[in-house]
Write an enzyme that holds these catalytic residues in place. Sequence first.
Site, PDB file in Angstrom:
ATOM      1  N   SER A 182       0.791  -1.224   0.000  1.00  0.00           N
ATOM      2  CA  SER A 182       0.000   0.000   0.000  1.00  0.00           C
ATOM      3  C   SER A 182       0.827   1.280   0.000  1.00  0.00           C
ATOM      4  O   SER A 182       0.367   2.307  -0.491  1.00  0.00           O
ATOM      5  CB  SER A 182      -0.934   0.006   1.215  1.00  0.00           C
ATOM      6  OG  SER A 182      -0.205  -0.059   2.424  1.00  0.00           O
ATOM      7  N   HIS A 210      -5.528  -3.670  -2.068  1.00  0.00           N
ATOM      8  CA  HIS A 210      -5.225  -2.648  -3.077  1.00  0.00           C
ATOM      9  C   HIS A 210      -5.106  -3.240  -4.478  1.00  0.00           C
ATOM     10  O   HIS A 210      -4.734  -2.525  -5.416  1.00  0.00           O
ATOM     11  CB  HIS A 210      -3.933  -1.916  -2.711  1.00  0.00           C
ATOM     12  CG  HIS A 210      -4.082  -0.977  -1.557  1.00  0.00           C
ATOM     13  ND1 HIS A 210      -4.508   0.320  -1.690  1.00  0.00           N
ATOM     14  CD2 HIS A 210      -3.856  -1.164  -0.229  1.00  0.00           C
ATOM     15  CE1 HIS A 210      -4.542   0.901  -0.503  1.00  0.00           C
ATOM     16  NE2 HIS A 210      -4.152   0.027   0.400  1.00  0.00           N
ATOM     17  N   LYS A 241     -12.277  -0.041  -0.656  1.00  0.00           N
ATOM     18  CA  LYS A 241     -11.376   0.723  -1.528  1.00  0.00           C
ATOM     19  C   LYS A 241     -11.984   0.769  -2.931  1.00  0.00           C
ATOM     20  O   LYS A 241     -12.943   1.500  -3.151  1.00  0.00           O
ATOM     21  CB  LYS A 241      -9.975   0.106  -1.503  1.00  0.00           C
ATOM     22  CG  LYS A 241      -9.351   0.100  -0.099  1.00  0.00           C
ATOM     23  CD  LYS A 241      -7.906  -0.273  -0.102  1.00  0.00           C
ATOM     24  CE  LYS A 241      -7.347  -0.524   1.278  1.00  0.00           C
ATOM     25  NZ  LYS A 241      -7.675   0.441   2.316  1.00  0.00           N
TER      26      LYS A 241
END
Length: 393
Positions: A182, A210, A241
């Site tokens: 990340s 991610h 996300k």
Amino acid sequence: MKTAYKHWADLTQQIKDSGLWKTERIITTPQGAKIDTTATKGVINMCANNYLGLSNNDKVKEAAVAGIGRWGYGYSSVRFICGTSELHKELEARLSNFLGTEDTILYSSCYDANGGLFETILTAEDAIISDELNHASIIDGVRLCKAARYRYKNNDMADLEQQLKDAQNARIKAIVTDGVFSMDGNIANLKAICDLADKYDAIVIVDDSHGVGVIGDNLKGAHEHCDVIDRIDILTGTLGKALGGSSGGYTSGKKAIIDILRQRSRTYLFSNTLSPIIASASLTVLDMVENDKELVGRVKENTAYFRKGLTEIGFDILPGTHPIVPIMTYDELKAAQLAEKMLEKGVYVIGFFFPVVPRGKARVRTQVSAAHTKEQLDFVLNAFKEAKEELGM
């Protein structure tokens, strides 16, 4: 003043005196490519995990409202008591199908998914071999487990193999890594990791928070990007996300593993079930990710354009293809100063420094979204150029 409070007050003042105090900026609008804060209006947001631009998408919002109408606001219970609905089972099945796994279990966050994983499936007879740059949720989850701990240098396969050799007497050996790291935006070498896992009879655990919804031809994540969909034993991830940007997490993998988690995982057994609002919206997000091929095209095009522009300005950026684009300052104060200067110029970014990243690795981490327009990216690049000159960087 009690000793404890004096200690905390002194520590707080030390952080402030160092110039590294983190101030939470207050946003007054929905999440998006452009937002308002209490300090500055109409700033371009370059530091959200809103990779596909779905956090304020009309279809997603409509699905959330419909979810309230059909399922209510919440289930007021943990799953095994009376907190499991048809909606939760549908979302678990859809995630399994999307990720290419046998089964999936929902958590309130990926932090909880990682927190409830390791102590459930591993004991003192086992070993965990963890990448040194893994997310804090993995580190904390591992701390709760009695398995022997080994750590290898980031994405260093020679070091990983040495750690596997050192752990060869363990009953179960588990390699755990972020799919996308990340802070740096680099992608784990999952093919080589899986090859070593086969060689040393280890399982592979990947936190792809991610990666899912961001990379891979079909946005399935790092395991698709690295062509190892059938070789990963456990995937953890988030709905907070790229997949809508709200909250919620999951663990996905072999059915035998998911069955054990449903019976023994403490963060599953003792936490309220995922809100129907999130579950309903997430199903619509999955429909969009699976059917709207323009999403992946836009985020990839924007990322390449932005990376090229920063390089031409003369910034030191970590190489890669992911929408996470770290601008390295190395100096902590410079990172903080650059972030403040950018906000003055209408761009929302955050400086990252210890303890979020190692000392000497300070940076401003930018994140590109499919929602950004080329005009907005040009504005950001020009602001970075001006800030660089004004700060003498």
